[in-house]
Write an enzyme that holds these catalytic residues in place. Sequence first.
Site, PDB file in Angstrom:
ATOM      1  N   LYS A  22       0.835  -1.205   0.000  1.00  0.00           N
ATOM      2  CA  LYS A  22       0.000   0.000   0.000  1.00  0.00           C
ATOM      3  C   LYS A  22       0.871   1.257   0.000  1.00  0.00           C
ATOM      4  CE  LYS A  22      -1.648   1.780   3.949  1.00  0.00           C
ATOM      5  NZ  LYS A  22      -1.713   3.170   4.354  1.00  0.00           N
ATOM      6  N   ASN A  23       1.836   1.322   0.909  1.00  0.00           N
ATOM      7  CA  ASN A  23       2.589   2.569   1.052  1.00  0.00           C
ATOM      8  C   ASN A  23       3.444   2.876  -0.178  1.00  0.00           C
ATOM      9  OD1 ASN A  23       1.451   3.213   3.492  1.00  0.00           O
ATOM     10  ND2 ASN A  23       3.028   2.176   4.698  1.00  0.00           N
ATOM     11  N   CYS A 118      -5.499   8.315   9.106  1.00  0.00           N
ATOM     12  CA  CYS A 118      -5.677   7.836  10.475  1.00  0.00           C
ATOM     13  C   CYS A 118      -5.266   8.922  11.456  1.00  0.00           C
ATOM     14  CB  CYS A 118      -4.787   6.621  10.734  1.00  0.00           C
ATOM     15  SG  CYS A 118      -5.378   5.108   9.970  1.00  0.00           S
ATOM     16  N   ARG A 123       0.073  15.906  12.692  1.00  0.00           N
ATOM     17  CA  ARG A 123       0.851  15.481  11.519  1.00  0.00           C
ATOM     18  C   ARG A 123       1.402  16.696  10.802  1.00  0.00           C
ATOM     19  NH1 ARG A 123      -1.701   9.918   9.203  1.00  0.00           N
ATOM     20  NH2 ARG A 123       0.138   9.006  10.038  1.00  0.00           N
ATOM     21  N   PRO A 124       2.461  17.276  11.342  1.00  0.00           N
ATOM     22  CA  PRO A 124       3.033  18.473  10.722  1.00  0.00           C
ATOM     23  C   PRO A 124       3.648  18.165   9.360  1.00  0.00           C
ATOM     24  CG  PRO A 124       4.390  17.729  12.575  1.00  0.00           C
ATOM     25  CD  PRO A 124       3.210  16.818  12.512  1.00  0.00           C
ATOM     26  N   ILE A 125       3.745  19.198   8.501  1.00  0.00           N
ATOM     27  CA  ILE A 125       4.415  18.999   7.203  1.00  0.00           C
ATOM     28  C   ILE A 125       5.541  20.012   7.016  1.00  0.00           C
ATOM     29  CG2 ILE A 125       2.439  17.899   6.043  1.00  0.00           C
ATOM     30  CD1 ILE A 125       2.137  20.592   4.489  1.00  0.00           C
ATOM     31  N   ASP A 126       6.060  20.512   8.158  1.00  0.00           N
ATOM     32  CA  ASP A 126       7.112  21.525   8.073  1.00  0.00           C
ATOM     33  C   ASP A 126       8.338  21.031   7.285  1.00  0.00           C
ATOM     34  OD1 ASP A 126       7.099  19.905  10.565  1.00  0.00           O
ATOM     35  OD2 ASP A 126       9.088  20.761  10.829  1.00  0.00           O
ATOM     36  N   GLN A 127       8.663  19.751   7.399  1.00  0.00           N
ATOM     37  CA  GLN A 127       9.849  19.240   6.703  1.00  0.00           C
ATOM     38  C   GLN A 127       9.619  19.140   5.193  1.00  0.00           C
ATOM     39  OE1 GLN A 127      12.837  18.807   8.430  1.00  0.00           O
ATOM     40  NE2 GLN A 127      11.491  19.805   9.927  1.00  0.00           N
ATOM     41  N   ASP A 307       3.812   0.721  12.299  1.00  0.00           N
ATOM     42  CA  ASP A 307       2.604   0.118  11.715  1.00  0.00           C
ATOM     43  C   ASP A 307       2.403  -1.337  12.130  1.00  0.00           C
ATOM     44  OD1 ASP A 307       1.910   2.444  10.519  1.00  0.00           O
ATOM     45  OD2 ASP A 307       2.416   1.832   8.472  1.00  0.00           O
ATOM     46  N   ILE A 329       7.163   7.039  17.278  1.00  0.00           N
ATOM     47  CA  ILE A 329       6.811   7.799  16.063  1.00  0.00           C
ATOM     48  C   ILE A 329       5.531   8.627  16.271  1.00  0.00           C
ATOM     49  CG2 ILE A 329       6.400   7.670  13.561  1.00  0.00           C
ATOM     50  CD1 ILE A 329       9.094   6.430  14.275  1.00  0.00           C
ATOM     51  N   ARG A 399      -8.991   0.344   4.273  1.00  0.00           N
ATOM     52  CA  ARG A 399      -8.011   1.287   3.713  1.00  0.00           C
ATOM     53  C   ARG A 399      -6.717   0.587   3.327  1.00  0.00           C
ATOM     54  NH1 ARG A 399      -6.019   5.307   7.374  1.00  0.00           N
ATOM     55  NH2 ARG A 399      -4.732   5.563   5.549  1.00  0.00           N
TER      56      ARG A 399
HETATM   57  C1  UD1 Z   1       4.870   7.292   9.448  1.00  0.00           C
HETATM   58  C2  UD1 Z   1       5.859   6.180   9.658  1.00  0.00           C
HETATM   59  C3  UD1 Z   1       5.601   5.139   8.609  1.00  0.00           C
HETATM   60  C4  UD1 Z   1       4.133   4.687   8.717  1.00  0.00           C
HETATM   61  C5  UD1 Z   1       3.155   5.854   8.707  1.00  0.00           C
HETATM   62  C6  UD1 Z   1       1.727   5.478   9.050  1.00  0.00           C
HETATM   63  C7  UD1 Z   1       8.215   6.295  10.297  1.00  0.00           C
HETATM   64  C8  UD1 Z   1       9.481   7.053  10.179  1.00  0.00           C
HETATM   65  N1  UD1 Z   1       7.192   6.755   9.575  1.00  0.00           N
HETATM   66  O1  UD1 Z   1       5.046   7.760   8.101  1.00  0.00           O
HETATM   67  O2  UD1 Z   1       6.469   4.049   8.786  1.00  0.00           O
HETATM   68  O3  UD1 Z   1       3.820   3.832   7.658  1.00  0.00           O
HETATM   69  O4  UD1 Z   1       3.563   6.819   9.662  1.00  0.00           O
HETATM   70  O5  UD1 Z   1       1.654   4.968  10.325  1.00  0.00           O
HETATM   71  O6  UD1 Z   1       8.132   5.291  10.974  1.00  0.00           O
HETATM   72  N2  UD1 Z   1       7.131  14.927  11.226  1.00  0.00           N
HETATM   73  C9  UD1 Z   1       7.305  16.269  11.496  1.00  0.00           C
HETATM   74  N3  UD1 Z   1       7.317  17.147  10.439  1.00  0.00           N
HETATM   75  C10 UD1 Z   1       7.160  16.752   9.154  1.00  0.00           C
HETATM   76  C11 UD1 Z   1       6.966  15.378   8.882  1.00  0.00           C
HETATM   77  C12 UD1 Z   1       6.957  14.494   9.951  1.00  0.00           C
HETATM   78  O7  UD1 Z   1       7.440  16.669  12.645  1.00  0.00           O
HETATM   79  O8  UD1 Z   1       7.188  17.600   8.251  1.00  0.00           O
HETATM   80  C13 UD1 Z   1       7.111  13.948  12.340  1.00  0.00           C
HETATM   81  C14 UD1 Z   1       5.741  13.309  12.505  1.00  0.00           C
HETATM   82  O9  UD1 Z   1       4.909  14.066  13.357  1.00  0.00           O
HETATM   83  C15 UD1 Z   1       6.097  11.954  13.090  1.00  0.00           C
HETATM   84  C16 UD1 Z   1       7.466  11.641  12.469  1.00  0.00           C
HETATM   85  O10 UD1 Z   1       7.991  12.881  12.022  1.00  0.00           O
HETATM   86  O11 UD1 Z   1       6.250  12.022  14.485  1.00  0.00           O
HETATM   87  C17 UD1 Z   1       7.410  10.656  11.307  1.00  0.00           C
HETATM   88  O12 UD1 Z   1       6.540  11.199  10.322  1.00  0.00           O
HETATM   89  P1  UD1 Z   1       6.502  10.661   8.829  1.00  0.00           P
HETATM   90  O13 UD1 Z   1       7.494   9.551   8.669  1.00  0.00           O
HETATM   91  O14 UD1 Z   1       6.545  11.790   7.891  1.00  0.00           O
HETATM   92  O15 UD1 Z   1       5.041  10.085   8.779  1.00  0.00           O
HETATM   93  P2  UD1 Z   1       4.474   9.185   7.679  1.00  0.00           P
HETATM   94  O16 UD1 Z   1       5.058   9.460   6.353  1.00  0.00           O
HETATM   95  O17 UD1 Z   1       3.011   9.252   7.891  1.00  0.00           O
END
Ligand code: UD1
Length: 430
Positions: A22-23, A118, A123-127, A307, A329, A399
């Site tokens: 899926k991912n 979910c 779920r920030p997107i700053d990065q 996961d 995480i 999903r």
């Molecule tokens: C994450 C999991 C992924 C899993 C998915 C759904 C990790 C590294 N990632 O991926 O394995 O399939 O959840 O459960 O295990 N973050 C920030 N700023 C950003 C992006 C992320 O602070 O811009 C933080 C998030 O809040 C979180 C961490 O970084 O605590 C990991 O986030 P990210 O890997 O981006 O999340 P997913 O891609 O959803």
Amino acid sequence: MEKIIINGGTPLRGEVEISGAKNAALAIIPAAILSQDVCVIENLPLSISDVCIMMKILNQLGARVKIINKHTIEIDARSVNSYVISNDMTKHLRASYYFIGALLGRYGRAKVALPGGCYLGPRPIDQHIKGFEALGATVTIEENAIVNAKAENLTGSPVYLDMVSVGATVNVLLAAVKATGLTVIENAAKEPHIVDLANFLNSMGADVRGAGTDVIKVRGVENLHGCTYSIIPDQIEAGTFMVAAAATKGNVLIKNVIPKHLESISTKLVECGAEVEEFDDAVRVSLGERAGKCNIKTMPHPGFPTDMQPQMAVLLALADGTSIISESIWSNRFRYVEQLNRMGASIKVDGQLAVVQGVEQLMGAPVKADDLRAGAAMIIAGLAASGTTEIEDIHHIDRGYEDVVAKFSSLGATIKRELRPDPNELNGAS
Ligand code: UD1
């Protein structure tokens, strides 16, 4: 209201075939619009709802999507004519934000509503934004949480991610493949689906190196062409069946997997006393007696995947002894605990830690799937428990798990989907 009903207590036995990841699919589908050509995607888990929504988004953008068979689609991205994605599409799943990187790469413009998915914590997107800006884009968040990204020219640049983020790694990669010059993503995520995305992009003529390590180098190319690509097997679906085999004290051959991707899960199962036999593209998991305890800390790949944490908690809930789970995480990943405790588990949560005191038996109960992987945990718990378990809110499970009821049935489980009247509807409430 549709429910999954399980009569538990039967050890799972037999063979099961794992679907495409899926991912990986959720990153590869948006990546296809980077070419102005036709891509054929094979081994796609076409019947899961997250993939269906991504295909609807492709349609909204003007791409033509043809279903070739149950696991193959053709995406014709020549007709893409929009860079706008509305909230009614993005609200369903987090991965819809991958279209920001893909549309920036294709048009230098993207207007995409911030996604749902979910609820696992903020779920920030700053990065992601930091990466787009490093490549020369201007990003603003407008009314109604619309991300508006623009770039005259995307230019390769170093991008250091402050934390390991799968989402940001994918998005920066998508924006960088057609930028001018070299982008170096440092502290990149190393998940198998990042490697799969890079392989897909390279099959379209991109120049991506180092995926699977924490430094990914992307040399921008002017054009990408179409390709035929087969998606890797789903690591988490495979892990779910592995844990289910152990939790029901069964013996299951899990086929169409990459055993290397499953090592963190295999290691923990072996620590609990299960036998895990690896073949070229299959693993056999069996457990003859009560599982032993073990501790788990979720980490980015190659650590233990977040996961798989709820599913593994079911095995530990039945283990002989006390185990500690540490979730590093997501802040909101223990919501399933309340449901498992209703089934007789003894789990206490303190912040990001859960203390799991193993019990001899779980008992069937009405429970709900709080999110996708919590739903998978409820299925495993129901299969292992005595009596009947009724799981509601199963749209979360749909999903990410293809043919889940049929697959578990084929392993001897007594499991079915059933439409049951919603008591609130009977009372006239909404
Ligand atoms: C994450 C999991 C992924 C899993 C998915 C759904 C990790 C590294 N990632 O991926 O394995 O399939 O959840 O459960 O295990 N973050 C920030 N700023 C950003 C992006 C992320 O602070 O811009 C933080 C998030 O809040 C979180 C961490 O970084 O605590 C990991 O986030 P990210 O890997 O981006 O999340 P997913 O891609 O959803």
